[in-house]
Design an enzyme around this catalytic site. Structure first.
Site, PDB file in Angstrom:
ATOM      1  CE  LYS A 159     -26.576  28.221  -5.243  1.00 51.72           C
ATOM      2  NZ  LYS A 159     -25.776  27.205  -4.619  1.00 51.72           N
ATOM      3  CD  GLU A 188     -33.573  22.093  -2.603  1.00 48.64           C
ATOM      4  OE1 GLU A 188     -34.029  23.582  -2.436  1.00 48.64           O
ATOM      5  OE2 GLU A 188     -32.500  21.804  -2.997  1.00 48.64           O
ATOM      6  CG  ASP A 221     -31.272  26.429   1.880  1.00 51.74           C
ATOM      7  OD1 ASP A 221     -29.919  26.236   1.420  1.00 51.74           O
ATOM      8  OD2 ASP A 221     -32.240  25.672   1.365  1.00 51.74           O
ATOM      9  CG  HIS A 247     -26.216  27.588  -0.477  1.00 51.82           C
ATOM     10  ND1 HIS A 247     -25.646  26.580  -1.515  1.00 51.82           N
ATOM     11  CD2 HIS A 247     -27.340  27.280   0.347  1.00 51.82           C
ATOM     12  CE1 HIS A 247     -26.632  25.493  -1.249  1.00 51.82           C
ATOM     13  NE2 HIS A 247     -27.267  25.883  -0.142  1.00 51.82           N
TER      14      HIS A 247
END
Length: 416
Positions: free
Chosen positions: A71, A221, A318, A68
């Protein structure tokens, strides 16, 4: 000495570089690897005089199929706001929403560039990054990452995936899918026990089929066993004939299912051609989390069962440096090193989960197995084999790109 390291190769009169007596991932015994004009000229068994384990160990470049970059590296800013404790995935989502007003193009470019520099330094050749798509409008991160994709081509192949909020379907879905197609990216969404989930999954597949798009989902998730968006996605993949074009990340709730149910689902996933990405760092950090208590349920998808069934199973970084996971450094080897004891993996059997498999799913050839005629893109490690590499987190690493070792400062975290 060169690059701040002992030279792992010798130079021959004709310009060939020779790495002598190295272990090569996927090959038994010790080998000599010859490199000329940026390609692997040959890989031959080492002579009998080579001392066992004397020359180091060579792996392909790494690939990271789920990150990501929009982020990343926001944790210092988030912590400065003295937030309440993060006790769940949805606490992390709320904190990211509070930080989102700070996501200017310049801010995103700075943080994402830092991330790509770190990945490149670690020997990563391919990355798929999700981009939050929270309204019908194109998010600020999207054009930034499209620009970075061009700038990094050939060093890190960056694939971009839209991460739609489920409630954008169906109203804005077609317009977003068209934009994703124009930008040659991947279509995706976050699904977790959404209302009318079967219809939303069907809409995603219909749009992907219409616009000829690959799909990538964040699904299930959490630790509620009734969360089973994965089965809906697998069924839709088979129905739309999209084998090899649908990737699912997380699938934490699958860890709570009875063994026979897990087998049924992963068998169907393999038959449909769905890939699975397991995210040890973020899922271990957030699942079954609570203040002042030790987690009992770890939320790791049953990756060994999925692979045994025939699914392509990958391991990825991730989140890095954000509210979902405040640590990490875009080093897939460190994530595999964590996964080995957590999931009881054999390192040799799972190297492809951070190299050739994710590279193929990302549409890249920059993390392929080492062989004659291949580009000389690989990593030399100061280790004897995969077991030794997993055992020694501070082992030396020299990244070769087109036969040339990256400079010493490339290995220094202060320059990443």
């Amino acid at each position: 000495m060169t690059n701040g390291h002992d030279i792992p190769h010798t130079s021959m009169p004709d310009g060939t570089l020779r790495l002598s007596g190295v272990g090569v991932a996927g090959l038994a015994g010790r080998h000599d690897v010859m490199v000329k004009d940026g390609f692997v000229a040959d890989v031959v068994p080492a002579g009998p005089a080579v001392v066992e384990a004397g020359g180091g160990f060579v792996t392909p470049l790494f690939a990271d199929a789920h990150v990501h970059l929009d982020k990343t590296h926001t944790i210092a800013r988030i912590r400065a706001g003295t937030p309440a404790p993060i006790e769940s995935l949805f606490d992390a989502i709320a904190l990211m929403e509070e930080d989102r007003p700070n996501w200017t193009a310049a801010d995103i470019r700075l943080r994402a560039s830092r991330a790509l520099e770190a990945a490149f330094a670690h020997g990563v050749g391919a990355v798929r990054s999700h981009v939050d798509w929270v309204s019908p409008d194109v998010p600020a991160a999207w054009p930034v990452l499209c620009e970075l994709r061009k700038e990094w081509k050939g060093r890190v192949d960056l694939e971009i995936a839209a991460l739609l909020r489920g409630d954008l379907l169906p109203d804005a879905g077609d317009e977003i899918a068209a934009q994703v197609r124009r930008d040659e990216a991947v279509f995706g969404a976050f699904f977790y026990r959404n209302a009318d989930l079967a219809t939303r999954v069907g809409t995603m597949f219909a749009l992907a089929a219409h616009h000829d798009l690959k799909l990538d989902f964040h699904v299930d998730e959490g630790l509620e066993p009734e969360a089973d968006g994965l089965s809906l996605i697998i069924d839709a993949t088979a129905r739309f004939g999209m084998a090899g074009r649908v990737l699912c990340g997380h699938a934490c709730s699958l860890s709570l299912r009875p063994a026979d149910e897990v087998k049924r689902i992963v068998d169907a996933g393999a038959s449909a051609g769905v890939g699975l990405v397991v995210l040890p760092t973020t899922n271990l950090h957030l699942q079954d989390r609570g203040t002042g208590r030790t987690p009992r349920l770890r939320g790791l998808a049953p990756l060994k069962e999925a692979r045994a069934a025939g699914m392509d199973v990958m391991i990825a970084s991730d989140n890095v440096g954000d509210a979902f996971y405040p640590y990490g450094d875009y080093d897939p080897l460190s994530v595999l090193r964590l996964a080995v004891p957590v999931a009881h993996l054999e390192p040799d059997a799972w190297l492809d989960s951070i190299t050739s498999l994710p590279a193929r799913w990302c549409g890249s050839d920059l993390a392929m197995p080492i062989g004659k005629g291949m580009p000389a893109d690989f990593i030399w490690h100061g280790a004897t084999d995969m077991g030794d590499l997993i055992s020694r987190p501070r082992s030396e690493r020299i990244v070769y790109r087109r036969g040339t070792p990256l400079p010493a400062q490339n290995q220094d975290w202060r320059n990443a």
